[in-house]
Design an enzyme around this catalytic site. Structure first.
Site, short mmCIF file in Angstrom:
data_model
loop_
_atom_site.label_atom_id
_atom_site.label_comp_id
_atom_site.label_asym_id
_atom_site.label_seq_id
_atom_site.Cartn_x
_atom_site.Cartn_y
_atom_site.Cartn_z
N HIS A 275 -36.50 -35.28 59.04
CA HIS A 275 -37.20 -36.18 58.11
C HIS A 275 -37.75 -37.42 58.83
CE1 HIS A 275 -35.81 -33.54 55.01
NE2 HIS A 275 -34.55 -33.86 55.20
N ASP A 326 -36.12 -26.45 54.79
CA ASP A 326 -35.08 -27.32 54.25
C ASP A 326 -34.40 -26.78 52.99
OD1 ASP A 326 -33.43 -29.45 53.77
OD2 ASP A 326 -34.98 -30.96 53.59
#
Ligand code: ZN
Length: 458
Positions: A275, A326
Protein backbone atom coordinates in the site's frame (compact mmCIF):
# COMPACT_ATOMS: atom_id res chain seq x y z
CA UNK A 1 22.51 -27.37 -28.27
CA UNK A 2 23.35 -29.78 -25.47
CA UNK A 3 21.15 -32.77 -24.73
CA UNK A 4 19.88 -31.33 -21.45
CA UNK A 5 18.74 -28.16 -23.27
CA UNK A 6 16.71 -30.06 -25.88
CA UNK A 7 13.13 -28.82 -25.63
CA UNK A 8 10.32 -31.22 -24.77
CA UNK A 9 7.77 -28.85 -26.27
CA UNK A 10 8.01 -25.79 -28.47
CA UNK A 11 5.64 -22.83 -28.76
CA UNK A 12 5.60 -20.29 -31.56
CA UNK A 13 4.24 -16.75 -31.14
CA UNK A 14 3.63 -14.25 -33.93
CA UNK A 15 4.34 -11.47 -31.41
CA UNK A 16 5.96 -11.89 -28.01
CA UNK A 17 6.99 -9.50 -25.28
CA UNK A 18 10.61 -10.26 -24.36
CA UNK A 19 12.82 -8.47 -21.79
CA UNK A 20 14.21 -6.27 -24.60
CA UNK A 21 10.77 -5.38 -25.97
CA UNK A 22 8.39 -6.75 -28.57
CA UNK A 23 9.71 -9.33 -31.03
CA UNK A 24 8.16 -11.04 -34.05
CA UNK A 25 8.06 -14.78 -34.88
CA UNK A 26 9.34 -16.06 -31.54
CA UNK A 27 10.00 -19.76 -30.89
CA UNK A 28 10.26 -20.84 -27.27
CA UNK A 29 11.51 -24.31 -26.32
CA UNK A 30 10.64 -25.71 -22.91
CA UNK A 31 12.13 -28.56 -20.89
CA UNK A 32 11.51 -29.49 -17.26
CA UNK A 33 9.36 -26.40 -16.73
CA UNK A 34 11.96 -23.89 -17.92
CA UNK A 35 12.66 -22.00 -21.11
CA UNK A 36 15.69 -23.69 -22.69
CA UNK A 37 15.70 -22.12 -26.15
CA UNK A 38 14.39 -18.81 -27.46
CA UNK A 39 14.75 -17.51 -31.00
CA UNK A 40 13.32 -14.42 -32.70
CA UNK A 41 12.45 -13.96 -36.37
CA UNK A 42 12.01 -17.66 -37.12
CA UNK A 43 9.12 -19.50 -38.74
CA UNK A 44 7.10 -22.08 -36.86
CA UNK A 45 8.05 -25.72 -37.34
CA UNK A 46 5.67 -28.59 -37.90
CA UNK A 47 5.14 -29.66 -34.28
CA UNK A 48 5.08 -26.19 -32.71
CA UNK A 49 1.97 -25.10 -30.83
CA UNK A 50 1.10 -21.83 -32.57
CA UNK A 51 -0.20 -18.76 -30.79
CA UNK A 52 -0.64 -15.13 -31.80
CA UNK A 53 0.55 -13.04 -28.85
CA UNK A 54 2.77 -14.16 -25.96
CA UNK A 55 3.30 -12.28 -22.71
CA UNK A 56 5.22 -13.20 -19.58
CA UNK A 57 2.98 -14.25 -16.66
CA UNK A 58 2.41 -11.44 -14.16
CA UNK A 59 3.30 -11.75 -10.46
CA UNK A 60 0.45 -11.04 -8.02
CA UNK A 61 2.49 -9.69 -5.13
CA UNK A 62 -0.17 -9.51 -2.42
CA UNK A 63 -3.06 -11.87 -1.67
CA UNK A 64 -5.07 -13.02 1.34
CA UNK A 65 -6.64 -16.02 -0.40
CA UNK A 66 -9.29 -16.75 2.25
CA UNK A 67 -10.86 -13.31 1.76
CA UNK A 68 -12.08 -14.51 -1.68
CA UNK A 69 -14.83 -16.29 0.29
CA UNK A 70 -16.29 -13.01 1.58
CA UNK A 71 -16.06 -11.10 -1.70
CA UNK A 72 -19.22 -9.04 -2.09
CA UNK A 73 -20.42 -9.62 1.49
CA UNK A 74 -19.28 -6.26 2.88
CA UNK A 75 -21.13 -3.95 0.50
CA UNK A 76 -24.18 -3.12 2.66
CA UNK A 77 -24.12 0.18 4.47
CA UNK A 78 -23.90 -0.09 8.27
CA UNK A 79 -25.43 2.16 10.94
CA UNK A 80 -22.42 4.48 11.25
CA UNK A 81 -19.89 5.54 8.61
CA UNK A 82 -18.40 2.49 6.90
CA UNK A 83 -14.64 2.26 6.63
CA UNK A 84 -11.71 -0.10 6.41
CA UNK A 85 -12.22 -0.78 10.12
CA UNK A 86 -15.89 -1.84 9.80
CA UNK A 87 -14.85 -4.06 6.85
CA UNK A 88 -12.18 -5.58 9.09
CA UNK A 89 -14.80 -6.48 11.73
CA UNK A 90 -16.76 -8.43 9.09
CA UNK A 91 -13.54 -10.10 7.93
CA UNK A 92 -12.69 -11.15 11.51
CA UNK A 93 -16.12 -12.79 11.92
CA UNK A 94 -15.62 -14.68 8.62
CA UNK A 95 -12.10 -15.73 9.57
CA UNK A 96 -13.28 -17.41 12.75
CA UNK A 97 -15.08 -20.15 10.83
CA UNK A 98 -12.46 -21.30 8.30
CA UNK A 99 -10.74 -24.66 8.78
CA UNK A 100 -7.83 -26.08 6.74
CA UNK A 101 -10.13 -27.82 4.21
CA UNK A 102 -12.18 -24.66 3.74
CA UNK A 103 -9.04 -22.60 3.27
CA UNK A 104 -7.73 -25.03 0.67
CA UNK A 105 -10.98 -24.91 -1.30
CA UNK A 106 -11.28 -21.11 -1.18
CA UNK A 107 -7.61 -20.56 -2.05
CA UNK A 108 -7.86 -22.98 -4.99
CA UNK A 109 -10.69 -20.96 -6.55
CA UNK A 110 -8.80 -17.70 -5.95
CA UNK A 111 -5.72 -19.19 -7.64
CA UNK A 112 -7.78 -20.47 -10.60
CA UNK A 113 -9.10 -16.94 -11.09
CA UNK A 114 -5.61 -15.46 -10.79
CA UNK A 115 -4.27 -17.80 -13.47
CA UNK A 116 -7.26 -17.10 -15.73
CA UNK A 117 -6.54 -13.37 -15.47
CA UNK A 118 -2.82 -13.70 -16.28
CA UNK A 119 -1.20 -13.92 -12.82
CA UNK A 120 1.20 -16.89 -12.71
CA UNK A 121 2.76 -16.40 -9.25
CA UNK A 122 1.09 -15.32 -6.03
CA UNK A 123 2.57 -13.70 -2.95
CA UNK A 124 0.36 -15.20 -0.26
CA UNK A 125 0.49 -12.94 2.81
CA UNK A 126 -0.68 -15.63 5.18
CA UNK A 127 -1.77 -14.81 8.73
CA UNK A 128 -4.40 -17.45 9.47
CA UNK A 129 -2.20 -19.84 11.46
CA UNK A 130 -4.22 -21.12 14.43
CA UNK A 131 -7.42 -23.14 14.85
CA UNK A 132 -10.78 -21.40 15.34
CA UNK A 133 -10.73 -20.25 18.98
CA UNK A 134 -6.99 -19.63 18.91
CA UNK A 135 -5.47 -23.01 19.84
CA UNK A 136 -2.34 -24.03 17.97
CA UNK A 137 -2.66 -26.87 15.46
CA UNK A 138 -0.41 -29.87 16.21
CA UNK A 139 1.46 -28.98 13.02
CA UNK A 140 2.20 -25.23 13.11
CA UNK A 141 2.12 -25.21 9.28
CA UNK A 142 -1.34 -26.85 9.06
CA UNK A 143 -2.89 -23.79 7.36
CA UNK A 144 0.23 -23.23 5.25
CA UNK A 145 -0.21 -26.78 3.95
CA UNK A 146 -3.71 -25.84 2.77
CA UNK A 147 -2.21 -22.94 0.78
CA UNK A 148 0.54 -25.15 -0.65
CA UNK A 149 -2.06 -27.78 -1.63
CA UNK A 150 -4.15 -25.13 -3.42
CA UNK A 151 -1.09 -23.90 -5.30
CA UNK A 152 -0.12 -27.46 -6.27
CA UNK A 153 -3.68 -28.25 -7.39
CA UNK A 154 -4.02 -25.17 -9.61
CA UNK A 155 -0.41 -24.88 -10.79
CA UNK A 156 0.19 -21.30 -9.66
CA UNK A 157 3.71 -20.49 -8.43
CA UNK A 158 3.85 -19.59 -4.74
CA UNK A 159 5.85 -17.09 -2.76
CA UNK A 160 4.57 -17.91 0.69
CA UNK A 161 4.78 -15.11 3.24
CA UNK A 162 4.00 -16.36 6.76
CA UNK A 163 2.87 -13.37 8.80
CA UNK A 164 4.17 -12.43 12.22
CA UNK A 165 1.37 -10.79 14.23
CA UNK A 166 1.78 -10.11 17.95
CA UNK A 167 0.04 -6.84 18.87
CA UNK A 168 -3.17 -4.94 18.21
CA UNK A 169 -1.66 -1.47 18.06
CA UNK A 170 1.50 0.63 18.07
CA UNK A 171 3.83 0.20 21.03
CA UNK A 172 3.14 -3.50 21.66
CA UNK A 173 -0.48 -3.44 22.90
CA UNK A 174 -1.94 -6.95 23.42
CA UNK A 175 -3.84 -8.58 20.53
CA UNK A 176 -7.65 -8.45 20.58
CA UNK A 177 -9.93 -11.55 20.45
CA UNK A 178 -10.51 -11.15 16.68
CA UNK A 179 -6.78 -11.64 16.16
CA UNK A 180 -6.36 -14.85 18.20
CA UNK A 181 -5.88 -17.05 15.12
CA UNK A 182 -2.97 -14.91 13.92
CA UNK A 183 -0.65 -14.49 16.89
CA UNK A 184 2.83 -15.82 17.75
CA UNK A 185 5.85 -14.93 19.83
CA UNK A 186 9.20 -14.95 18.04
CA UNK A 187 10.11 -18.51 19.06
CA UNK A 188 6.76 -19.82 17.90
CA UNK A 189 7.12 -17.92 14.65
CA UNK A 190 10.59 -19.36 14.03
CA UNK A 191 9.08 -22.85 14.41
CA UNK A 192 6.26 -21.92 12.03
CA UNK A 193 8.76 -20.63 9.49
CA UNK A 194 10.76 -23.88 9.61
CA UNK A 195 7.56 -25.89 9.21
CA UNK A 196 6.38 -23.66 6.33
CA UNK A 197 9.71 -24.08 4.54
CA UNK A 198 9.38 -27.85 4.89
CA UNK A 199 5.75 -27.77 3.71
CA UNK A 200 6.70 -25.84 0.56
CA UNK A 201 9.87 -27.81 -0.18
CA UNK A 202 8.30 -30.09 -2.79
CA UNK A 203 6.33 -27.37 -4.58
CA UNK A 204 8.24 -26.42 -7.76
CA UNK A 205 9.78 -22.91 -7.62
CA UNK A 206 8.23 -22.15 -4.21
CA UNK A 207 9.81 -19.40 -2.13
CA UNK A 208 9.15 -18.72 1.55
CA UNK A 209 9.64 -15.17 2.82
CA UNK A 210 8.64 -13.36 5.99
CA UNK A 211 5.86 -10.85 6.63
CA UNK A 212 5.74 -8.63 9.70
CA UNK A 213 2.01 -7.80 9.45
CA UNK A 214 2.25 -4.04 9.99
CA UNK A 215 3.87 -1.56 12.35
CA UNK A 216 0.77 -1.99 14.53
CA UNK A 217 1.44 -5.70 14.97
CA UNK A 218 5.21 -5.81 15.66
CA UNK A 219 7.63 -3.98 17.95
CA UNK A 220 10.97 -2.58 16.79
CA UNK A 221 12.88 -5.48 18.35
CA UNK A 222 10.57 -8.02 16.73
CA UNK A 223 10.99 -6.32 13.36
CA UNK A 224 14.77 -6.61 13.62
CA UNK A 225 14.54 -10.29 14.55
CA UNK A 226 12.18 -11.01 11.63
CA UNK A 227 14.52 -9.36 9.11
CA UNK A 228 17.22 -11.70 10.40
CA UNK A 229 14.97 -14.76 10.01
CA UNK A 230 14.25 -13.77 6.40
CA UNK A 231 17.86 -14.12 5.30
CA UNK A 232 17.91 -13.20 1.61
CA UNK A 233 14.23 -13.94 1.06
CA UNK A 234 11.39 -11.40 0.56
CA UNK A 235 10.12 -9.28 3.48
CA UNK A 236 6.62 -7.87 3.08
CA UNK A 237 4.76 -5.47 5.38
CA UNK A 238 1.45 -3.59 5.23
CA UNK A 239 2.10 0.11 5.71
CA UNK A 240 0.37 3.51 5.64
CA UNK A 241 -2.85 2.12 4.18
CA UNK A 242 -5.14 4.17 6.39
CA UNK A 243 -5.09 7.76 7.66
CA UNK A 244 -5.93 6.51 11.16
CA UNK A 245 -2.84 4.30 11.03
CA UNK A 246 -0.72 7.37 10.16
CA UNK A 247 -2.28 9.36 13.02
CA UNK A 248 -1.76 6.52 15.51
CA UNK A 249 1.86 6.12 14.41
CA UNK A 250 2.47 9.88 14.81
CA UNK A 251 0.90 9.83 18.27
CA UNK A 252 3.08 6.87 19.28
CA UNK A 253 6.43 7.82 17.75
CA UNK A 254 6.22 11.36 16.39
CA UNK A 255 6.89 9.89 12.94
CA UNK A 256 4.74 8.71 10.06
CA UNK A 257 4.74 4.94 9.25
CA UNK A 258 6.97 4.96 6.15
CA UNK A 259 9.27 7.54 7.74
CA UNK A 260 9.54 5.41 10.89
CA UNK A 261 10.18 2.17 8.97
CA UNK A 262 12.88 3.68 6.76
CA UNK A 263 14.57 5.14 9.87
CA UNK A 264 14.39 1.98 12.00
CA UNK A 265 14.89 -0.96 9.59
CA UNK A 266 17.43 -1.63 6.84
CA UNK A 267 14.85 -1.44 4.04
CA UNK A 268 16.43 -2.68 0.81
CA UNK A 269 15.35 -4.47 -2.40
CA UNK A 270 14.23 -7.54 -0.42
CA UNK A 271 11.38 -5.47 0.98
CA UNK A 272 7.87 -4.90 -0.33
CA UNK A 273 5.88 -2.12 1.34
CA UNK A 274 2.26 -3.02 0.69
CA UNK A 275 0.00 0.00 0.00
CA UNK A 276 2.30 2.84 1.21
CA UNK A 277 -0.70 5.00 0.31
CA UNK A 278 -0.16 7.90 2.66
CA UNK A 279 3.32 9.39 2.20
CA UNK A 280 4.78 12.89 2.19
CA UNK A 281 6.99 13.91 -0.74
CA UNK A 282 10.08 13.19 1.34
CA UNK A 283 8.83 9.72 2.26
CA UNK A 284 7.96 9.05 -1.39
CA UNK A 285 11.47 9.92 -2.55
CA UNK A 286 13.10 7.97 0.30
CA UNK A 287 11.05 4.84 -0.42
CA UNK A 288 11.98 5.06 -4.12
CA UNK A 289 15.67 5.42 -3.21
CA UNK A 290 15.57 2.35 -0.93
CA UNK A 291 15.08 0.02 -3.91
CA UNK A 292 12.13 -1.63 -2.13
CA UNK A 293 8.94 -2.33 -4.08
CA UNK A 294 5.67 -0.52 -3.41
CA UNK A 295 2.98 -3.22 -3.43
CA UNK A 296 -0.11 -1.56 -4.90
CA UNK A 297 -3.56 -3.14 -4.79
CA UNK A 298 -5.74 -0.60 -6.65
CA UNK A 299 -8.96 -2.65 -6.72
CA UNK A 300 -8.86 -3.42 -2.98
CA UNK A 301 -7.66 0.09 -2.11
CA UNK A 302 -10.68 1.47 -3.98
CA UNK A 303 -13.03 -1.07 -2.39
CA UNK A 304 -11.77 -0.23 1.11
CA UNK A 305 -11.62 3.52 0.50
CA UNK A 306 -7.91 3.70 1.39
CA UNK A 307 -6.83 6.66 -0.73
CA UNK A 308 -4.52 7.17 -3.70
CA UNK A 309 -0.84 6.27 -3.89
CA UNK A 310 1.42 9.21 -4.94
CA UNK A 311 2.36 7.41 -8.14
CA UNK A 312 3.63 10.26 -10.30
CA UNK A 313 6.18 11.45 -7.75
CA UNK A 314 7.19 7.89 -6.86
CA UNK A 315 7.82 6.86 -10.48
CA UNK A 316 9.59 10.15 -11.23
CA UNK A 317 11.98 9.30 -8.37
CA UNK A 318 12.67 5.87 -9.94
CA UNK A 319 10.42 3.94 -7.55
CA UNK A 320 9.59 0.28 -8.20
CA UNK A 321 6.06 -1.08 -7.98
CA UNK A 322 4.03 -4.23 -8.47
CA UNK A 323 0.34 -5.06 -8.14
CA UNK A 324 -1.62 -7.41 -5.92
CA UNK A 325 -5.20 -8.59 -5.61
CA UNK A 326 -5.08 -8.29 -1.78
CA UNK A 327 -8.67 -8.83 -0.52
CA UNK A 328 -9.55 -10.73 -3.72
CA UNK A 329 -12.91 -8.95 -3.89
CA UNK A 330 -12.33 -9.14 -7.66
CA UNK A 331 -9.38 -11.00 -9.16
CA UNK A 332 -8.20 -9.50 -12.43
CA UNK A 333 -4.67 -8.54 -13.45
CA UNK A 334 -5.72 -6.13 -16.19
CA UNK A 335 -8.15 -4.39 -13.86
CA UNK A 336 -5.44 -3.80 -11.24
CA UNK A 337 -3.20 -2.13 -13.84
CA UNK A 338 -6.07 -0.17 -15.40
CA UNK A 339 -7.22 1.14 -12.03
CA UNK A 340 -3.70 2.08 -11.02
CA UNK A 341 -3.73 4.51 -13.96
CA UNK A 342 -7.41 5.48 -13.70
CA UNK A 343 -7.09 6.50 -10.04
CA UNK A 344 -4.29 8.86 -11.03
CA UNK A 345 -6.32 10.27 -13.96
CA UNK A 346 -9.32 10.97 -11.73
CA UNK A 347 -7.10 12.68 -9.19
CA UNK A 348 -4.95 14.71 -11.62
CA UNK A 349 -7.75 15.36 -14.15
CA UNK A 350 -5.40 14.33 -16.94
CA UNK A 351 -4.62 11.35 -19.13
CA UNK A 352 -1.69 8.94 -19.60
CA UNK A 353 -0.30 9.96 -16.22
CA UNK A 354 1.96 6.94 -15.72
CA UNK A 355 3.45 6.83 -19.24
CA UNK A 356 7.14 7.69 -18.94
CA UNK A 357 7.16 10.43 -21.60
CA UNK A 358 5.77 11.78 -24.85
CA UNK A 359 5.07 9.09 -27.42
CA UNK A 360 5.29 6.32 -24.80
CA UNK A 361 2.54 3.81 -24.08
CA UNK A 362 0.80 3.86 -20.71
CA UNK A 363 -0.17 0.19 -20.88
CA UNK A 364 3.38 -0.88 -21.69
CA UNK A 365 4.77 1.15 -18.77
CA UNK A 366 2.19 -0.35 -16.40
CA UNK A 367 2.82 -3.91 -17.59
CA UNK A 368 6.62 -3.68 -17.65
CA UNK A 369 6.79 -1.93 -14.28
CA UNK A 370 4.47 -4.38 -12.52
CA UNK A 371 6.28 -7.35 -14.08
CA UNK A 372 9.74 -6.25 -12.96
CA UNK A 373 8.72 -4.94 -9.55
CA UNK A 374 6.38 -7.85 -8.86
CA UNK A 375 9.10 -10.38 -9.66
CA UNK A 376 11.58 -8.56 -7.42
CA UNK A 377 9.07 -8.50 -4.57
CA UNK A 378 8.37 -12.23 -4.91
CA UNK A 379 12.04 -13.20 -5.18
CA UNK A 380 12.15 -14.41 -8.79
CA UNK A 381 13.48 -13.37 -12.20
CA UNK A 382 11.12 -11.51 -14.54
CA UNK A 383 10.24 -12.13 -18.16
CA UNK A 384 10.56 -14.64 -20.97
CA UNK A 385 14.24 -15.62 -21.14
CA UNK A 386 16.33 -18.76 -21.26
CA UNK A 387 16.68 -20.24 -17.78
CA UNK A 388 13.46 -18.70 -16.45
CA UNK A 389 10.35 -20.69 -15.58
CA UNK A 390 8.07 -21.07 -18.62
CA UNK A 391 5.25 -18.98 -17.14
CA UNK A 392 3.39 -17.36 -20.03
CA UNK A 393 0.11 -15.92 -21.18
CA UNK A 394 -1.33 -15.75 -24.70
CA UNK A 395 -3.88 -13.26 -25.94
CA UNK A 396 -6.64 -14.13 -28.38
CA UNK A 397 -5.91 -12.00 -31.42
CA UNK A 398 -9.49 -12.65 -32.64
CA UNK A 399 -10.82 -10.58 -29.74
CA UNK A 400 -12.49 -7.54 -31.36
CA UNK A 401 -10.41 -5.10 -29.30
CA UNK A 402 -7.08 -6.55 -30.47
CA UNK A 403 -7.62 -6.66 -34.24
CA UNK A 404 -4.79 -5.15 -36.30
CA UNK A 405 -2.70 -4.24 -33.23
CA UNK A 406 0.96 -4.95 -32.66
CA UNK A 407 3.61 -3.98 -30.11
CA UNK A 408 2.60 -1.64 -27.30
CA UNK A 409 -0.81 -1.08 -28.91
CA UNK A 410 -1.57 -4.72 -28.05
CA UNK A 411 -0.94 -4.09 -24.36
CA UNK A 412 -2.85 -0.79 -24.38
CA UNK A 413 -5.83 -2.45 -26.06
CA UNK A 414 -5.63 -5.48 -23.76
CA UNK A 415 -5.49 -3.40 -20.56
CA UNK A 416 -7.82 -0.53 -21.44
CA UNK A 417 -10.31 -2.08 -23.87
CA UNK A 418 -10.43 -5.88 -23.77
CA UNK A 419 -9.49 -6.91 -20.23
CA UNK A 420 -9.32 -10.53 -19.15
CA UNK A 421 -11.74 -11.59 -21.93
CA UNK A 422 -8.76 -11.43 -24.31
CA UNK A 423 -6.73 -14.03 -22.41
CA UNK A 424 -6.55 -17.33 -24.26
CA UNK A 425 -3.97 -19.68 -22.72
CA UNK A 426 -1.81 -19.56 -19.60
CA UNK A 427 1.18 -21.81 -19.03
CA UNK A 428 2.90 -22.52 -15.72
CA UNK A 429 6.25 -24.30 -16.03
CA UNK A 430 5.24 -24.97 -19.62
CA UNK A 431 1.99 -26.76 -18.67
CA UNK A 432 -1.16 -25.29 -20.19
CA UNK A 433 -3.29 -24.62 -17.10
CA UNK A 434 -5.71 -22.21 -18.81
CA UNK A 435 -7.14 -22.91 -22.25
CA UNK A 436 -9.68 -20.73 -24.03
CA UNK A 437 -9.73 -18.46 -20.95
CA UNK A 438 -10.76 -21.27 -18.54
CA UNK A 439 -8.62 -23.12 -16.04
CA UNK A 440 -8.50 -26.81 -16.92
CA UNK A 441 -9.79 -27.79 -13.44
CA UNK A 442 -12.23 -24.88 -12.99
CA UNK A 443 -15.41 -26.97 -12.78
CA UNK A 444 -14.12 -29.30 -10.07
CA UNK A 445 -12.51 -26.50 -8.05
CA UNK A 446 -15.58 -24.24 -8.31
CA UNK A 447 -17.84 -27.10 -7.11
CA UNK A 448 -15.48 -27.69 -4.18
CA UNK A 449 -15.55 -23.99 -3.39
CA UNK A 450 -19.34 -23.85 -3.34
CA UNK A 451 -19.46 -26.79 -0.91
CA UNK A 452 -16.83 -25.22 1.35
CA UNK A 453 -18.60 -21.88 1.41
CA UNK A 454 -22.07 -23.08 2.39
CA UNK A 455 -21.36 -23.39 6.14
CA UNK A 456 -19.25 -20.23 6.14
CA UNK A 457 -21.87 -17.84 4.79
CA UNK A 458 -24.93 -19.50 6.40
ZN1 ZN B 1 -3.25 -7.02 2.67
Amino acid sequence: MTDEARPETTLHFRHALLPGGWAGQVRIGIADGRIVTLAEGVEAEADDARHAVGLPGMPNLHSHAFQRGMAGLAEVRGPGGDSFWTWRDIMYRFVDRIDPDGLRAIAALAYVEMLESGFTRVGEFHYLHRAPGGDAYADPAEMTRAIVAAAADTGIALTHLPVFYAHAGFGGTPPNPGQRRFVHDLDGFARLLDAARAAAADLPDAIVGVAPHSLRAVTEDELGALAGLAGGSPIHIHIAEQVKEVEDCLAWSGQRPVEWLLGHAAVDPRWCLVHATHMTEAETRALAASGAVAGLCPVTEANLGDGLFPAEAFLAAGGRFGVGSDSNVLIDMSEELRWFEYGQRLFARGRNILAPGAGRSTGQALFDGALTGGAQALGVAAGLAVGHAADMVSLDIRHPSLGGRSGAALIDSFLFAAGRGAIDCVWRRGAEVVRGGRHVARDRIAADYRRALEPLVA
